[in-house]
Design an enzyme around this catalytic site. Structure first.
Site, PDB file in Angstrom:
ATOM      1  N   ARG A  52       0.581  -1.355   0.096  1.00  0.00           N
ATOM      2  CA  ARG A  52       0.113   0.045  -0.003  1.00  0.00           C
ATOM      3  C   ARG A  52       0.950   1.317   0.123  1.00  0.00           C
ATOM      4  O   ARG A  52       0.513   2.144  -0.673  1.00  0.00           O
ATOM      5  CB  ARG A  52      -1.065   0.037   1.196  1.00  0.00           C
ATOM      6  CG  ARG A  52      -1.844   1.227   1.377  1.00  0.00           C
ATOM      7  CD  ARG A  52      -2.681   1.061   2.523  1.00  0.00           C
ATOM      8  NE  ARG A  52      -3.792   0.102   2.335  1.00  0.00           N
ATOM      9  CZ  ARG A  52      -4.515  -0.432   3.321  1.00  0.00           C
ATOM     10  NH1 ARG A  52      -4.461   0.379   4.353  1.00  0.00           N
ATOM     11  NH2 ARG A  52      -5.281  -1.384   3.188  1.00  0.00           N
ATOM     12  N   ASN A  61      -4.340   9.502   3.867  1.00  0.00           N
ATOM     13  CA  ASN A  61      -2.982   8.829   4.365  1.00  0.00           C
ATOM     14  C   ASN A  61      -3.016   8.663   5.764  1.00  0.00           C
ATOM     15  O   ASN A  61      -2.347   7.482   6.114  1.00  0.00           O
ATOM     16  CB  ASN A  61      -1.586   9.477   3.544  1.00  0.00           C
ATOM     17  CG  ASN A  61      -1.349   9.236   2.172  1.00  0.00           C
ATOM     18  OD1 ASN A  61      -1.920   8.434   1.526  1.00  0.00           O
ATOM     19  ND2 ASN A  61      -0.614  10.046   1.494  1.00  0.00           N
ATOM     20  N   HIS A 112       0.760   4.361  -2.923  1.00  0.00           N
ATOM     21  CA  HIS A 112       0.388   5.552  -2.492  1.00  0.00           C
ATOM     22  C   HIS A 112       1.554   6.515  -2.856  1.00  0.00           C
ATOM     23  O   HIS A 112       1.258   7.814  -2.909  1.00  0.00           O
ATOM     24  CB  HIS A 112      -0.008   5.638  -0.884  1.00  0.00           C
ATOM     25  CG  HIS A 112      -1.271   5.366  -0.498  1.00  0.00           C
ATOM     26  ND1 HIS A 112      -2.055   6.282   0.180  1.00  0.00           N
ATOM     27  CD2 HIS A 112      -1.980   4.142  -0.713  1.00  0.00           C
ATOM     28  CE1 HIS A 112      -3.418   5.561   0.289  1.00  0.00           C
ATOM     29  NE2 HIS A 112      -3.284   4.051  -0.498  1.00  0.00           N
ATOM     30  N   HIS A 129      -5.931  -6.135  -2.950  1.00  0.00           N
ATOM     31  CA  HIS A 129      -6.626  -6.334  -1.770  1.00  0.00           C
ATOM     32  C   HIS A 129      -7.197  -7.700  -1.341  1.00  0.00           C
ATOM     33  O   HIS A 129      -8.094  -7.654  -0.402  1.00  0.00           O
ATOM     34  CB  HIS A 129      -8.037  -5.343  -2.155  1.00  0.00           C
ATOM     35  CG  HIS A 129      -7.923  -4.032  -2.072  1.00  0.00           C
ATOM     36  ND1 HIS A 129      -8.725  -3.035  -2.741  1.00  0.00           N
ATOM     37  CD2 HIS A 129      -6.783  -3.167  -1.807  1.00  0.00           C
ATOM     38  CE1 HIS A 129      -8.273  -1.835  -2.399  1.00  0.00           C
ATOM     39  NE2 HIS A 129      -7.068  -1.762  -1.877  1.00  0.00           N
TER      40      HIS A 129
END
Length: 338
Positions: A69, A101, A73, A200
């Protein structure tokens, strides 16, 4: 980087004409990255990153999802330049405390640990951006996912994109076309989007990100299956309709939350996706292409693994051109060199 009027118009035209499967925008040019960038300057870089990741994933398999992740990001804001790793200072507003975030990102100490090892072995050589990209690949492998070669040679940015986290990062309750446009803007196709969403299959989601889903159309998509009803009941016990439970968590893939496999897509076929932005890939009235891809990956794990590997290389190749002029190799991933 925010959307220009031109890029918005091109994306909209792409969506209308159904060309998003192949269109790449803005970041499509090949970055100056190579597989042997550290061959002579730090030949043990891959081994060091792998060993450190083995330790942290063995201690807690959920660490794999944290690093994956972090990488996503990072790359969606200014490109894969390590900007997400920067702490706030008097003169710099980092990305860590941005609304999208602040509660979503962890794993920074893992990158610190790897960086410290590499600074001992090869001081001033390996960028934090490269460390994060390699670590994300190893994280996937260590929980059962596919391998891919990671081109390296990124430089670390001296800036961060606090405001861009809101415009560039997809959110849990965002509409399908909006999410597609954010991927297209990064040079990633609809196929890339559906494959990368498969990340995911590991990791957790916070209640604040799936509350609207479980108190919204979950029953509509999952039907009257008793098993789905029990699953929904369990989710509601974890995530009551009160804001005090925002940080309670549930696995995005309840079948095998610590194993990288294709069960995420099988869950979507049953209408049991945890967050709206996942389930709309299959259930949205606009999900013409994405629905086919979800079904394909649910049936064929090899096809998913192959595409995920290819799409992760494309994700990692989103660069920040400014870093090749003004970038650096940070000594500490949290701060710009002084």
């Amino acid at each position: 980087m925010a959307f220009s009027l031109y890029s918005k118009g091109l994306i909209l035209q792409c969506l209308i004409l159904g060309l998003c499967m192949t269109l790449s925008l803005l970041h499509a040019s090949e970055p100056p990255l190579t597989l042997d960038y550290y061959k002579s300057t730090c030949p043990t870089v891959l081994e060091i990153v792998r060993k450190e990741m083995e330790c942290v994933v063995l201690s807690d398999p959920r660490n794999a999802a944290l690093i994956l992740r972090l990488h996503f990001h990072d790359c969606f804001v200014q490109g894969c330049d390590g900007s997400v790793l920067l702490d706030d200072t008097i003169t710099l507003q980092g990305e860590k405390k941005a609304p999208n975030n602040i509660h979503a990102l962890k794993g920074f100490r893992i990158i610190d640990r790897i960086k410290n090892r590499l600074e001992s072995e090869c001081p001033g050589i390996v960028s934090c951006a490269d460390i994060l990209t390699i670590a994300a690949r190893d994280a996937v492998i260590l929980v059962g996912g596919p391998y891919w070669d990671v081109p390296v040679g990124r430089k670390d940015s001296k800036t961060a994109g606090y405001a861009l986290t809101e415009t560039n990062l997809p959110t849990a309750d965002e509409g399908l076309l909006s999410i597609i446009s954010k991927f297209i803007y990064q040079g990633l196709s609809v196929t890339d989007m559906v494959a990368l969403s498969g990340a995911h299959t590991i990791g957790m989601a916070r209640c604040v990100n799936f509350r609207n889903r479980i108190y919204g159309d979950f029953t509509t998509t999952s039907g009257i299956n008793p098993v789905s009803k029990q699953y929904l009941s369990n989710l509601k016990s974890v995530c009551p309709p009160l804001k005090g439970s925002d940080n309670n968590e549930s696995a995005m893939d309840y079948v095998s939350p610590n194993l990288f496999d294709n069960s995420y897509y099988q869950i979507l076929l049953k209408g049991e996706g945890l967050i709206n932005s996942d389930q709309i890939l299959y259930s949205s009235i606009l999900a013409i292409e994405t629905k086919k891809l979800v079904a394909k990956y649910a049936e064929n794990a090899i096809a998913f693994f192959d595409q995920f590997s290819e799409s992760m290389v494309k994700l990692g190749n989103i660069t920040n051109p400014d870093t090749y002029v003004n970038g650096e190799v940070r000594k500490n991933c949290r701060f710009v060199n002084t």
